[in-house]
Design an enzyme around this catalytic site. Structure first.
Site, short mmCIF file in Angstrom:
data_model
loop_
_atom_site.label_atom_id
_atom_site.label_comp_id
_atom_site.label_asym_id
_atom_site.label_seq_id
_atom_site.Cartn_x
_atom_site.Cartn_y
_atom_site.Cartn_z
N LYS A 115 0.83 -1.22 0.00
CA LYS A 115 0.00 0.00 0.00
C LYS A 115 0.86 1.26 0.00
O LYS A 115 0.59 2.20 -0.75
CB LYS A 115 -0.93 -0.02 1.20
N THR A 144 3.91 1.53 -1.05
CA THR A 144 4.60 1.57 -2.35
C THR A 144 3.71 2.19 -3.42
O THR A 144 4.15 3.05 -4.19
CB THR A 144 5.03 0.14 -2.77
N ARG A 150 2.00 8.25 7.14
CA ARG A 150 2.26 8.12 8.58
C ARG A 150 3.75 7.85 8.83
O ARG A 150 4.45 7.37 7.96
CB ARG A 150 1.45 6.97 9.17
N LYS A 165 6.66 -6.89 10.23
CA LYS A 165 6.15 -6.19 9.06
C LYS A 165 7.20 -5.34 8.36
O LYS A 165 7.13 -5.08 7.16
CB LYS A 165 4.96 -5.31 9.49
N ALA A 180 -3.69 0.96 12.40
CA ALA A 180 -5.10 0.94 12.01
C ALA A 180 -5.85 -0.24 12.59
O ALA A 180 -7.08 -0.26 12.55
CB ALA A 180 -5.23 0.93 10.49
N PHE A 201 -3.52 -0.77 6.97
CA PHE A 201 -4.10 -2.08 6.71
C PHE A 201 -5.19 -2.00 5.65
O PHE A 201 -5.08 -1.21 4.73
CB PHE A 201 -4.57 -2.73 8.02
N PHE A 217 3.82 -8.02 -9.35
CA PHE A 217 4.97 -8.86 -8.99
C PHE A 217 5.45 -9.57 -10.26
O PHE A 217 4.68 -9.80 -11.19
CB PHE A 217 4.57 -9.90 -7.93
N TRP A 265 6.83 -0.35 -8.06
CA TRP A 265 7.97 -0.96 -7.38
C TRP A 265 9.18 -1.05 -8.31
O TRP A 265 10.30 -0.76 -7.91
CB TRP A 265 7.58 -2.35 -6.87
#
Length: 560
Positions: free
Chosen positions: A76, A78, A99, A110, A278, A306, A386, A414
């Protein structure tokens, strides 16, 4: 292939003063933390707030949210960063609002929150670790409050506070499960009043929420003063303001309330400020950062933690309600790998094409698309690409999104940075041109119990809510004390749309258990705890800390 941190370390950053010039800020508007980080001055923060008090002078606000997280990753942050860069690629004046990362997940499982690949904010190591000290200031302020409360008990307890009712927790910004339940004040009489107490992670603290929701020092102090810390022996609620120490707490937070300015790898301005989780907090960056971005950019890309059932819902029903914000569009980030995992595929097998599992797992994204429609926002799905994604899988996700009333666009941020997000940027601009029909999920006047039931049924797709009697009693007490109009901040697992962290896909027709509630009267919401969620995470068996190191030149490795 370079790692995220290696890509960030090879990037040549611009002095933050030059980044600030892109959005009309001068050197005198900033307070510098080295060459690449800065805080807005109070004078400039006030000026930007005054500017956006005229809503016609605000930029367009785009929320980036996501499908339910899996061990496969979603990206998210990214996509948020790539979209901000992508908007610049198509000639739009964009600003990003994110954030601040917490140290807990950085050293846990994470990782950080600076994006990945060629869609990152920098200086990555600083942002992920101590940054400008905001979270440390919040921790210190929180724990000073705890010390003052216990000192009041020790020095005669003039207010008659019942130690058994004290709800204020100490905090630390690390995952430390051993501190969840503690006994303090042991020893002799001079060592304090013995009582049971608790720790929570700093980013879930009410002080973090208050810093994120306050526009100025006066509001900050007012919110701190009205924090409920416990009850007297006669069951009268006691607020922190009664201890007459609010000014001292605000003094520790005077810099933490001001937004931080940094940049992406492509030098797009990014305000990074506030770091609530979150799943156990309200999950949004600060109101001040968002307003500053809206005052300086034509398109503001922000994120909420999240999945859409957590961060997005709280962004709408808590942050937008509190700050008077009207979002223009939403982006739901999804990955084909995560969709297959929601379809029952093991992590080790995600690289193999599996259209059947993909279609089954799409039920998760479909639920989030439907949920966003309940807020009246146009939505686009961003497929975070990906290398293992097949053309057939990408085509199937696009087809399924169209059938669900949305559209899916491939995002290659990415691997390509902003260039890989230009199609997504074009679509977002199109969505922002539509007239906003934004609305809240529930009205403020609805009773607290009904608000929780609305969340459970409309967003989490439960059949009914099972309330612990203790929770119902507290809700009645809160309403009797005049807090009935507050929004709900649900604390539940991030790993499922439901309360059950093992549930994949899209659950429905179940009983949603609410075991406890807590009043955050300073922040202005009621926290409801569902299932076995706790507000102090623990470390996994093999934490990320095992891979992080630093050499004699101060170069950090292993951070992601």
């Amino acid at each position: 292939m370079l790692t995220d941190i290696e890509i960030a370390q090879q990037n040549k950053m611009l002095p933050v003063a030059e980044v600030a010039e892109k959005i009309g800020l001068k050197k005198s508007d900033l307070e510098f933390y080295g060459d690449y980080k800065a805080k807005l001055s109070f004078a400039e923060l006030n000026a930007l707030q005054e500017k956006v008090s005229d809503t016609s002078k605000r930029g367009k606000l785009i929320l980036v949210t996501a499908m339910t997280p899996t061990a496969a990753g979603e990206g998210k942050s990214t996509v948020t960063i790539a979209l901000g860069d992508g908007l610049r690629h198509i000639g739009k004046k964009s600003v990003i609002a994110l954030r601040e990362p917490s140290l807990g997940p950085c050293f846990g499982v994470k990782g950080g929150a600076c994006g990945g690949g060629y869609a990152q904010v920098v200086p990555m190591e600083d942002i992920n670790l101590h940054f400008t000290g905001d979270i440390h200031a919040i921790t210190a302020a929180n724990n000073l409050m705890a010390a003052l409360i216990d000192n009041h008990l020790q020095q005669g307890n003039e207010l008659g506070i019942d130690p058994r009712t004290i709800s204020w927790k100490r905090c630390v910004d690390l995952n430390d499960r051993a501190l969840r339940n503690v006994v303090i004040g042991l020893g002799s009489r001079i060592d304090g009043v013995p009582r049971e107490s608790h720790f929570q992670i700093s980013v879930a603290s009410e002080i973090m929420a208050i810093v994120c929701l306050s526009k100025n020092i006066s509001e900050l102090k007012e919110r701190i003063s009205r924090i409920t810390i416990g009850e007297t022996y006669t069951k009268r609620p006691v607020t922190f303001g009664e201890l007459k120490c609010t000014g001292a707490i605000a003094a520790l937070l005077k810099d933490a309330i001001r937004p931080n300015l940094v940049q992406t790898l492509e030098h797009t301005p990014a305000f990074i400020h506030g770091g609530p989780f979150a799943n156990i907090a309200h999950g949004c960056n600060s109101v001040n950062a968002t307003l500053s971005a809206l005052a300086t950019g034509d398109y503001v890309v922000t994120e909420a933690g999240f999945a859409a059932d957590l961060g997005a819902e709280k962004f709408f029903d808590i942050k937008c309600r509190t700050a008077g914000l009207t979002p223009n569009a939403a982006v739901i980030v999804a990955t084909i790998r995560a969709l297959k995992m929601h379809g029952g595929v093991a992590k080790a097998d995600l690289s193999s094409e599996n259209l059947t599992a993909l279609e089954k797992g799409f039920a998760n994204v479909k639920t989030h698309i439907e949920n966003m429609a309940k807020f009246g926002l146009p939505v686009v799905v961003a497929i975070n690409k990906f290398v293992s994604d097949s053309e057939a899988e990408i085509a199937l996700v696009k087809k399924l999104c169209t059938e669900a009333g949305s559209q899916a666009i491939l995002c290659e941020g990415w691997g390509k940075g902003g260039e890989g997000a230009t199609e997504l940027a074009e679509k977002v601009v199109e969505l922002c041109e539509r007239k906003s029909s934004f609305k809240f999920l529930y009205e403020a006047e609805k009773p607290l119990k009904e608000k929780i039931e609305t969340l459970a049924k409309e967003i989490y797709r439960a059949d009914h809510v099972e309330f612990d009697p203790k929770a119902l009693k507290k809700l009645s007490t809160y309403e009797a004390a005049g807090y009935g109009k507050l929004p709900i901040c649900m604390a539940k697992t991030q790993n499922s749309i439901s309360h059950d962290k093992t549930a994949i896909g899209a659950t429905s027709g179940y009983a949603f258990p609410v075991r406890d509630v807590q009043l955050y009267s300073g922040a202005g919401f009621v926290v409801a705890f569902a299932g076995d969620i706790v507000d102090m995470p623990g470390l996994p068996k093999a934490p990320s800390a095992l891979n992080i190191d630093v050499d004699d030149n101060g170069v950090i490795s292993g951070l992601f």
